[in-house]
Structures are given as C-alpha cells and as structure tokens.
Design an enzyme around this catalytic site. Structure first.
Site, PDB file in Angstrom:
ATOM      1  N   ASP A  44     -37.611  11.922 -22.173  1.00 39.59           N
ATOM      2  CA  ASP A  44     -37.311  11.321 -22.597  1.00 39.59           C
ATOM      3  C   ASP A  44     -36.876  10.767 -20.558  1.00 39.59           C
ATOM      4  O   ASP A  44     -35.838  11.414 -19.916  1.00 39.59           O
ATOM      5  CB  ASP A  44     -35.780  10.529 -22.791  1.00 39.59           C
ATOM      6  CG  ASP A  44     -35.891  11.009 -24.757  1.00 39.59           C
ATOM      7  OD1 ASP A  44     -36.187   9.919 -25.136  1.00 39.59           O
ATOM      8  OD2 ASP A  44     -35.284  11.696 -25.298  1.00 39.59           O
TER       9      ASP A  44
ATOM     10  N   HIS B 122     -30.500  21.485 -16.745  1.00 39.81           N
ATOM     11  CA  HIS B 122     -30.966  21.711 -18.451  1.00 39.81           C
ATOM     12  C   HIS B 122     -29.813  22.710 -18.007  1.00 39.81           C
ATOM     13  O   HIS B 122     -28.789  23.335 -17.300  1.00 39.81           O
ATOM     14  CB  HIS B 122     -31.978  21.674 -17.394  1.00 39.81           C
ATOM     15  CG  HIS B 122     -32.032  21.206 -18.987  1.00 39.81           C
ATOM     16  ND1 HIS B 122     -31.646  21.800 -20.740  1.00 39.81           N
ATOM     17  CD2 HIS B 122     -32.900  20.093 -20.101  1.00 39.81           C
ATOM     18  CE1 HIS B 122     -32.233  21.343 -21.200  1.00 39.81           C
ATOM     19  NE2 HIS B 122     -33.130  19.995 -21.126  1.00 39.81           N
TER      20      HIS B 122
ATOM     21  N   HIS C 283     -37.624  23.783 -31.100  1.00 38.78           N
ATOM     22  CA  HIS C 283     -38.322  24.131 -31.689  1.00 38.78           C
ATOM     23  C   HIS C 283     -38.187  25.250 -33.282  1.00 38.78           C
ATOM     24  O   HIS C 283     -39.353  25.892 -33.252  1.00 38.78           O
ATOM     25  CB  HIS C 283     -39.134  24.751 -30.797  1.00 38.78           C
ATOM     26  CG  HIS C 283     -39.431  23.364 -29.720  1.00 38.78           C
ATOM     27  ND1 HIS C 283     -40.591  22.824 -29.954  1.00 38.78           N
ATOM     28  CD2 HIS C 283     -39.599  23.720 -28.953  1.00 38.78           C
ATOM     29  CE1 HIS C 283     -40.679  22.100 -29.177  1.00 38.78           C
ATOM     30  NE2 HIS C 283     -39.851  22.040 -27.554  1.00 38.78           N
TER      31      HIS C 283
END
Ligand SMILES: Cc1cc2nc3c(=O)[nH]c(=O)nc-3n(C[C@H](O)[C@H](O)[C@H](O)COP(=O)(O)O)c2cc1C
Length: 428
Positions: A365, A115, A17
């Site tokens: 996704d 993650h 970002h």
C-alpha cells in the site's frame, strides 16, 4: 498476545500467507441477529484492491503488475444458528486465496527497514517465510470481523454509531482540523477555534459512512480528498509511501463506561488503536492542541439538554472524563506512519550484517489510511462492547442489593435527572 478484551474476548489468528485468517469471539451475548453480510460489509471496506490508492501492486521479476486479489469472504463457523447468536464462541474464518509464500525474495536476505521482520526474528528465533507473517495487515481481518459483530450489538442495544474517516494524508489536512496557519506564534492568542473549529465539531455530529465512502480516500471533504489523492499517487509513482491520520467518532455512548484507574476508557482506546499495525500516535478530544488553550476556555461546563439529560455545553474532553464516558460524543485521532515496504532502493543491511541495497518487491500500500478506517471502527467497537458488558455486570450485581438508606444524600446520585445511563438500558 493475540487476545483482546475482558468479557467480550476476541482472539485473532493467521499470517499473511497461511491458509486462513480470522477470529474467535468468546462472550458475545446470545440472541443477537447476525448474518454473514453484517460482517462482510466491513471486511470489504478493508480488503486490498479497492482503488488505485490502496491497491498493493505486485511487481514480479518480469515486471508484470498484478493486484493481490483477495475477496476476503467470511465464513461464520460456529456460535450462530438460524441467524441468531447462541452465546457460545463464534468462529470467523477468511481464506487467504491469493497467498504467495516467498513472494518477497529479497527480504529473505534483508529485514525491511521499519517493518517487523528483524524484531520478530529476534523475539521468536523463527519467522514466517514471507509477507510479514503475523505483523501483516491481514491479521486485522479478524479484528474487523469481530468488530462488526460488536458494532451490531451496540447499535441494536444502545443506538451507538461508530464512524471513522481520513483526516490527513502527509501534509494535506482537513482544513477544519488544522485551522488557519499562524504566521507568527502569538502567546496572547487563546482562540479556541484554532484548536477545533465549529466546522469540525459539526462534522463529528453528522458524518456518515456513506459520506466517508463517497471518495476512495475516505476523507469526507471533497476538495481535501482530491489533494490527498494527488499526494498518495505522487508517493506511489515515486515507488514511495506516505502516512496519514484517521479521526473516529463514537456517538450515543451512555455515561459510565470505563474502568478507572488503569483501564480508563481513553487508555483502552489508546491500547486498541496503537495495536493496529503502522500506528504511531493517539490523541483524545482536543488532544495535543488543547494544551494551547487556557482552562477557562477549555473546560466543558455542564448544562441540562433539551431532552432533560445532563450534558456539557462543549466537548473538548472528547466524551471521557476521569476515564469514564460522560455521554457526549467520544472522538479521537490516530496517526499512521508511511508504510515501510517501498520498492525504492534503500541502503541498509542484511540479516547477517552485510551492507547492501534493498529494493523490496511484492504488493504494498502506498498509504494505509483509506483501508485502515474500518479497522479503527472495529477496534473502537470492541472497546466499547467490552466496557458495556463490564458496566452491565457491575450494575446488575448492585441492583440485587437492598436500596441504600444510610448514606448522606450528597453521596448518592440524585434521582431528579432523566438519566440515559447504562442501567436504563436492557441488560442482557
Ligand atoms: C491496512 C494496512 C495496510 C498495510 N499495508 C502495508 C504494506 O503494504 N506494506 C508495509 O510495509 N506495511 C503495511 N502495513 C503496515 C505493517 O503491517 C506494519 O507497519 C508493520 O507490521 C510494522 O509494524 P509497526 O509499523 O506497527 O511497527 C499496513 C498496515 C495497515 C493497517
């Protein structure tokens, strides 16, 4: 670190970002014709929002769904004039147009299971505010852009082709890869076809990017592709995710690439592939299933080919022996896990240790493999490009010396075979 390669050096920059992502390439040969579209084609195959299989869906607090709308348009910043590379560093930049810092508010509290949030914070003591920061797949934009340039050089200078395709999603495999299931394990059965079928070998010789892109899954076998679609949509509908594998073939590689012993070509490919986010496995040639076949059937016997070049009759080695390319097709398979971020509730713990439930929001996704195909191709191109430059440097240095006349003939490569090795190609 963020730099890959020895002579063709690629440094990627950017977070999920921030203002922009991209790469700087140092070591690209001068004189390569290059326009933005050469790079854009591959970036557009990687971008989010290509189909309902790959689109990360943004679910806001008011339940409005929205795609991450990134066009991923590349700007060539430097190192090129009049559509020709200058040999100086090439800057490649893609603006993050749809960045939404603080999109994932729950993950301010919770590290996402599997993650990179927790490990990044443990390592650096600070982390990007949202979206996985540097561990996001947006980092791979720089790789894909740089890989497209390497690929163009390899195509023009050597006719090398790199094609990757989706070979499995969940338990749905290309039938030619898995072969018929054995009901009862049979120690007496040494069938080679169960490991790599003739159909699969033919696919490696003929598969094209056009064929791969003819289905949104990027699986070149229509019936399997339809099953894969159903599997991905089932995961998506359940707010879940699913993994898969990608097979890649590199055709037209000259013999002699790879730097034994620590920089063997398959080691470089494994390094490159396992640096892609979400990868969990790598196999070259017949891979793990090749262990089921005795050497008498697995060995790749040598033979002179119709064009006079030396080659092998079979290619269970995957085009690499002793860490050096042998001129046959190089092929390998990469495993991608099920993406970590799912909107299904997960029992886990906050950064401060408080147990709780995370229902991650944001744009994710359900399965990464359709979008990861150009990333695998890019990393393969970067490896081959670097090894071509290294081998050319060695050959050029050796060619400046007087001919060898003092060694026994068995120690020197016989001149009789027509050889399409690196030294026969133009050095740059
Ligand atoms: C093309 C692509 C898209 C990805 N999209 C997502 C995603 O939407 N959500 C997610 O949690 N991880 C996604 N990932 C994977 C994460 O970037 C990765 O799993 C995470 O950084 C943890 O790193 P590791 O799996 O390599 O350990 C994607 C990976 C690739 C290659």
């Amino acid at each position: 670190m963020s730099t890959f390669g020895t002579l063709f050096r690629v440094t990627t920059f950017g977070e999920s970002h921030c203002a922009s992502v991209g790469a700087i390439i140092d070591g690209c040969p001068p004189g390569l014709p290059l326009v933005a579209q050469d790079v854009q084609t591959q970036l557009s195959r990687r971008r989010p929002g290509q189909s309902n299989l790959t689109t990360p869906v943004r679910v806001t607090g008011t339940a409005v769904s929205q795609r991450r709308d990134e066009k991923d348009l590349v700007q060539l910043q430097s190192g090129i004039e009049h559509d020709i590379t200058l040999g100086t560093p090439i800057g490649l930049l893609v603006r993050n147009e749809d960045q939404r810092p603080h999109d994932y508010s729950e993950t301010d509290l919770y590290p996402r299971p599997s993650h990179a949030d927790w490990t990044y914070l443990e390592k650096y003591g600070v982390k990007a505010s949202s979206g996985g920061g540097r561990s996001s797949a947006r980092e791979t934009i720089g790789r894909v852009a740089a890989g497209a340039i390497a690929e163009k050089y390899l195509k023009l200078a050597y006719g090398i082709e790199v094609v990757a395709f989706v070979s499995s999603v969940g338990k749905v495999h290309l039938p030619s890869i898995v072969g018929p299931p054995s009901q009862v394990p049979n120690d007496d059965d040494d069938t080679v076809e169960d490991v790599l079928s003739p159909e699969f070998v033919a696919l490696l010789h003929t598969v094209t990017r056009a064929k791969v892109d003819s289905h949104p899954t990027r699986c070149p076998h229509l019936e399997t592709a339809e099953h894969m679609t159903k599997r991905i949509l089932r995961a998506k509908d359940a707010s879940d995710s699913i993994g898969g594998t990608i097979t890649c073939v590199i055709r037209g590689v000259p013999p002699g690439l790879g730097e034994p012993v620590f920089d063997k070509l398959e080691a470089k490919l494994a390094h490159a592939m396992l640096s892609i986010p979400a990868t969990k496995g790598f196999e070259i040639g017949s891979g793990f299933r090749g262990t089921q076949v005795p050497g008498s059937k697995h060995n790749d016997a040598f033979a002179v080919k119709p064009d006079g070049t030396m080659g092998t009759k079979t290619n269970w080695s995957g085009g690499i022996q002793g860490g050096i390319s042998n001129g046959e097709d190089i092929y390998f398979r990469v495993a991608f896990k099920s993406p970590a971020t799912i909107s299904q509730a997960q029992e886990t713990a906050q950064y401060n240790g408080t147990p709780g439930t995370l229902s991650a929001r944001g744009r994710h996704d359900p399965c990464v493999v359709p979008r990861a195909v150009p990333i695998v191709e890019a990393m393969a191109s970067l490896v081959i490009m670097d090894q071509v430059l290294i081998q050319n440097a060695r050959k050029t240095a050796a060619s400046l010396l007087p001919p060898i006349t003092t060694l026994p003939p068995t120690m020197i490569k016989p001149p009789t075979h027509h050889d399409h090795a690196v030294e026969d190609k133009p050095t740059v």
